[in-house]
Design a protein around this motif. Structure first.
Motif, short mmCIF file in Angstrom:
data_model
loop_
_atom_site.label_atom_id
_atom_site.label_comp_id
_atom_site.label_asym_id
_atom_site.label_seq_id
_atom_site.Cartn_x
_atom_site.Cartn_y
_atom_site.Cartn_z
N LYS A 141 -12.37 8.35 -77.58
CA LYS A 141 -12.36 7.02 -78.18
C LYS A 141 -13.37 6.13 -77.46
CE LYS A 141 -7.48 7.25 -79.52
NZ LYS A 141 -6.15 6.61 -79.43
N PRO A 142 -13.82 5.07 -78.13
CA PRO A 142 -14.78 4.15 -77.48
C PRO A 142 -14.19 3.53 -76.21
CG PRO A 142 -14.64 3.74 -79.84
CD PRO A 142 -13.54 4.68 -79.52
N VAL A 143 -15.02 3.41 -75.20
CA VAL A 143 -14.61 2.84 -73.92
C VAL A 143 -15.47 1.62 -73.63
CG1 VAL A 143 -14.67 3.21 -71.42
CG2 VAL A 143 -13.69 4.96 -72.92
N ASP A 144 -14.83 0.50 -73.28
CA ASP A 144 -15.62 -0.71 -72.98
C ASP A 144 -15.61 -1.09 -71.50
OD1 ASP A 144 -13.17 -2.13 -72.51
OD2 ASP A 144 -13.01 -2.57 -74.65
N THR A 145 -14.67 -0.49 -70.72
CA THR A 145 -14.51 -0.91 -69.32
C THR A 145 -14.37 0.31 -68.41
OG1 THR A 145 -13.36 -2.92 -70.05
CG2 THR A 145 -13.13 -2.29 -67.74
N ILE A 146 -15.16 0.31 -67.34
CA ILE A 146 -15.03 1.32 -66.30
C ILE A 146 -14.39 0.67 -65.09
CG2 ILE A 146 -16.20 3.08 -64.92
CD1 ILE A 146 -16.57 3.38 -67.97
N LEU A 147 -13.28 1.23 -64.63
CA LEU A 147 -12.59 0.70 -63.46
C LEU A 147 -12.80 1.64 -62.28
CD1 LEU A 147 -9.17 -0.37 -65.04
CD2 LEU A 147 -11.10 -1.83 -64.49
N LEU A 148 -13.33 1.12 -61.20
CA LEU A 148 -13.46 1.90 -59.96
C LEU A 148 -12.31 1.55 -59.05
CD1 LEU A 148 -17.19 2.13 -58.88
CD2 LEU A 148 -15.89 3.49 -60.51
N ASN A 149 -11.55 2.55 -58.68
CA ASN A 149 -10.39 2.33 -57.82
C ASN A 149 -10.80 2.37 -56.36
OD1 ASN A 149 -7.95 2.29 -56.52
ND2 ASN A 149 -7.22 4.26 -57.32
N GLY A 150 -10.92 1.17 -55.76
CA GLY A 150 -11.19 1.05 -54.34
C GLY A 150 -10.00 0.43 -53.62
N CYS A 151 -8.80 0.57 -54.23
CA CYS A 151 -7.61 -0.08 -53.67
C CYS A 151 -7.13 0.60 -52.39
CB CYS A 151 -6.48 -0.08 -54.70
SG CYS A 151 -6.79 -1.14 -56.12
N GLU A 152 -7.09 1.93 -52.43
CA GLU A 152 -6.54 2.70 -51.31
C GLU A 152 -5.23 2.07 -50.85
OE1 GLU A 152 -8.68 5.42 -48.06
OE2 GLU A 152 -9.04 3.29 -47.77
N CYS A 153 -4.26 2.09 -51.78
CA CYS A 153 -3.02 1.37 -51.55
C CYS A 153 -2.04 2.12 -50.66
CB CYS A 153 -2.36 1.02 -52.88
SG CYS A 153 -1.99 2.46 -53.92
N GLU A 154 -2.22 3.41 -50.45
CA GLU A 154 -1.30 4.16 -49.59
C GLU A 154 -1.44 3.72 -48.13
OE1 GLU A 154 0.61 7.38 -49.57
OE2 GLU A 154 0.08 8.30 -51.48
N PRO A 155 -0.34 3.64 -47.42
CA PRO A 155 -0.42 3.34 -45.99
C PRO A 155 -1.25 4.38 -45.24
CG PRO A 155 1.84 3.16 -46.79
CD PRO A 155 1.04 3.76 -47.90
N LEU A 156 -1.81 3.96 -44.12
CA LEU A 156 -2.52 4.81 -43.17
C LEU A 156 -3.92 5.26 -43.61
CD1 LEU A 156 0.57 6.91 -42.09
CD2 LEU A 156 -0.83 5.65 -40.48
N LEU A 157 -4.17 5.39 -44.89
CA LEU A 157 -5.45 5.92 -45.36
C LEU A 157 -6.55 4.87 -45.26
CD1 LEU A 157 -4.48 8.02 -48.52
CD2 LEU A 157 -4.16 8.53 -46.08
N THR A 158 -7.73 5.29 -44.80
CA THR A 158 -8.85 4.35 -44.66
C THR A 158 -10.18 4.94 -45.11
OG1 THR A 158 -9.17 5.03 -42.33
CG2 THR A 158 -7.74 3.13 -42.74
N ALA A 159 -10.19 6.14 -45.67
CA ALA A 159 -11.44 6.79 -46.06
C ALA A 159 -12.16 6.00 -47.15
CB ALA A 159 -11.17 8.22 -46.53
N ASP A 160 -11.43 5.54 -48.18
CA ASP A 160 -12.07 4.79 -49.26
C ASP A 160 -12.66 3.47 -48.75
OD1 ASP A 160 -11.33 6.81 -50.91
OD2 ASP A 160 -9.87 5.67 -52.08
#
Length: 427
Positions: A141-160
């Motif tokens: 289907k047509p796509v109008d928005t690309i979302l990049l997930n830079g949230c890294e919402c899990e505890p402890l993780l810092t790679a993103d």
């Protein structure tokens, strides 16, 4: 949950020491495992394809070292028990394969050429799902928005977080490539407000780019989950039977778009990834750039080993990661972290009877009833499990985390979901 990112969020990326041997599984993605296209005794180079995609939903596999293939056999895998793997002894020369060379500039590439580059580079979703990215770039289907997930919402993780800071230009370039490929109107880089340095940097770098913006999201778990992210940023809703494209979106992790950038710019396949090794049992927490195929034990050793004997070791985040049964399993494309905990906080809690407090329902991002679904799962009541929308669970772990009775709600629901998904595939 408590973030506990202070162990490693301030630490710059370090390239992992030269490996002597790598174990490269032929299944590092959603879908069919790749088929080996090398034999024992073959000499391979860095970036050479060693596994060919076996189906539409599959992905090729590449060597992360140059050297000799010494075995093709089942080896332990972090999430699949055992998996057919290619074992390569490095020659220490890091000789690049002839196929690893720059492509045309982005303006000269057609959308189909970009998709082919991404497919041949073996790029998959690096946020954990491992879905082949080339398939995502051909939405139905047509796509109008690309979302990049830079949230890294899990505890402890810092790679993103480190990716956003140290590969900001690649993040933007990769996003531009996706926008061009699918003909989207805009790209949005979503970063939680606990990363002000990354927000400031990306806002400065995108200030003059009309079709890219940075959205600051509230620090909230599980903000980075695909459905939650789409709703938080666009207000659009999807359920488990829908794809992001049904909401006019594509969602990718920031690591994934860096891989796209490097595939387009340098012809580099996905053969290394950024990982966090952290936890209160780790001597020197670190963010590493790790070749695919390194054993988890070797990554831990490079971080100084353990200062305390860990009771629990997790591959991935503490909320959605998987407990490791051995450290002699290789790093794969979807490996985001190694967490080593001095105490197993879950095992020491004895589950008791539900007290009907309703906390699990209150925190559930899918707005379902975890306690009822877990009860149906434990009794094998498939009809009621479906009637109460059990397939909408995203297995985020919030319900288990807040349960005062310490009931393993997520695990029960997850087991039933696996059974139902397997039946769907058969039927």
């Amino acid at each position: 949950p408590s973030e506990r990112k202070e162990f490693s969020e301030h630490l710059a990326l370090e390239r992992f020491p030269e490996p002597q041997t790598v174990v490269i599984p032929l299944s590092q993605h959603a879908g069919a495992p790749a088929n080996p296209i090398v034999q024992v005794g073959d000499t391979v180079k860095v970036g050479q394809k060693i596994g060919e995609a076996a189906a539409f939903i599959s992905s090729p596999i590449h060597s992360s070292v140059s050297g000799k293939v010494i075995a093709i056999e089942p080896r332990p895998h972090a999430t699949r028990g055992e998996c057919l793997s290619v074992v390569i002894q490095s020659d220490g020369k890091n000789t690049l394969h002839e196929s690893v060379k720059p492509n045309k500039d982005l303006d000269s590439l057609t959308p189909d050429e970009i998709v082919d580059i991404v497919r041949e580079a073996g790029i998959v979703g690096m946020g954990g799902a491992g879905f082949p990215t080339a398939v995502k770039l051909k939405p139905a289907k047509p796509v109008d928005t690309i979302l990049l997930n830079g949230c890294e919402c899990e505890p402890l993780l810092t790679a993103d977080h480190r990716v956003l800071l140290e590969f900001a230009d690649d993040v933007i370039y990769g996003l531009k490539a996706i926008i061009k490929t699918v003909g989207a109107e805009k790209g949005i880089i979503v970063i939680e407000d606990n990363k002000p340095d990354a927000i400031e940097l990306l806002q400065a770098k995108t200030a003059d780019i009309s079709d890219i913006e940075v959205v600051v999201a509230k620090t909230k778990y599980p903000q980075g989950a695909e459905r939650m992210l789409i709703y938080a940023v666009t207000g659009r809703k999807i359920n488990s039977s829908m794809l992001p494209a049904d909401a006019g979106c594509i969602v990718d992790n920031v690591d994934t778009v860096v891989a796209i950038s490097q595939a387009v710019l340098k012809g580099k396949p996905l053969m290394e990834r950024i990982m966090t090794i952290t936890g209160d049992a780790v001597k020197n927490p670190q963010n590493f750039l790790v070749p695919i195929g390194m054993l988890h034990q070797e990554v831990a050793d490079a971080a100084g080993g353990f200062k305390n004997e860990p009771e629990k070791i997790i591959s991935g985040g503490p909320m959605m990661g998987k407990a490791l049964f051995t450290m002699n399993v290789p790093v794969i494309k979807t490996s985001s972290a190694i967490l080593a905990m001095t105490e197993d906080e879950v095992a020491k809690n004895q589950p008791t009877a539900c007290i009907n407090c309703g906390r699990c329902a209150k925190v559930c991002p899918g707005q379902i009833l975890p306690v009822r679904l877990a009860e149906f799962a434990e009794h094998g009541n498939e009809e009621q499990f479906l009637a109460y929308h059990g397939m909408e669970c995203c297995e985020c772990g919030c319900c288990s985390f807040v349960c005062p009775a310490k009931r393993q709600l997520t695990q029960s629901i997850s087991s039933m979901r696996k059974i139902m998904l397997a039946k769907r595939k058969k039927g």
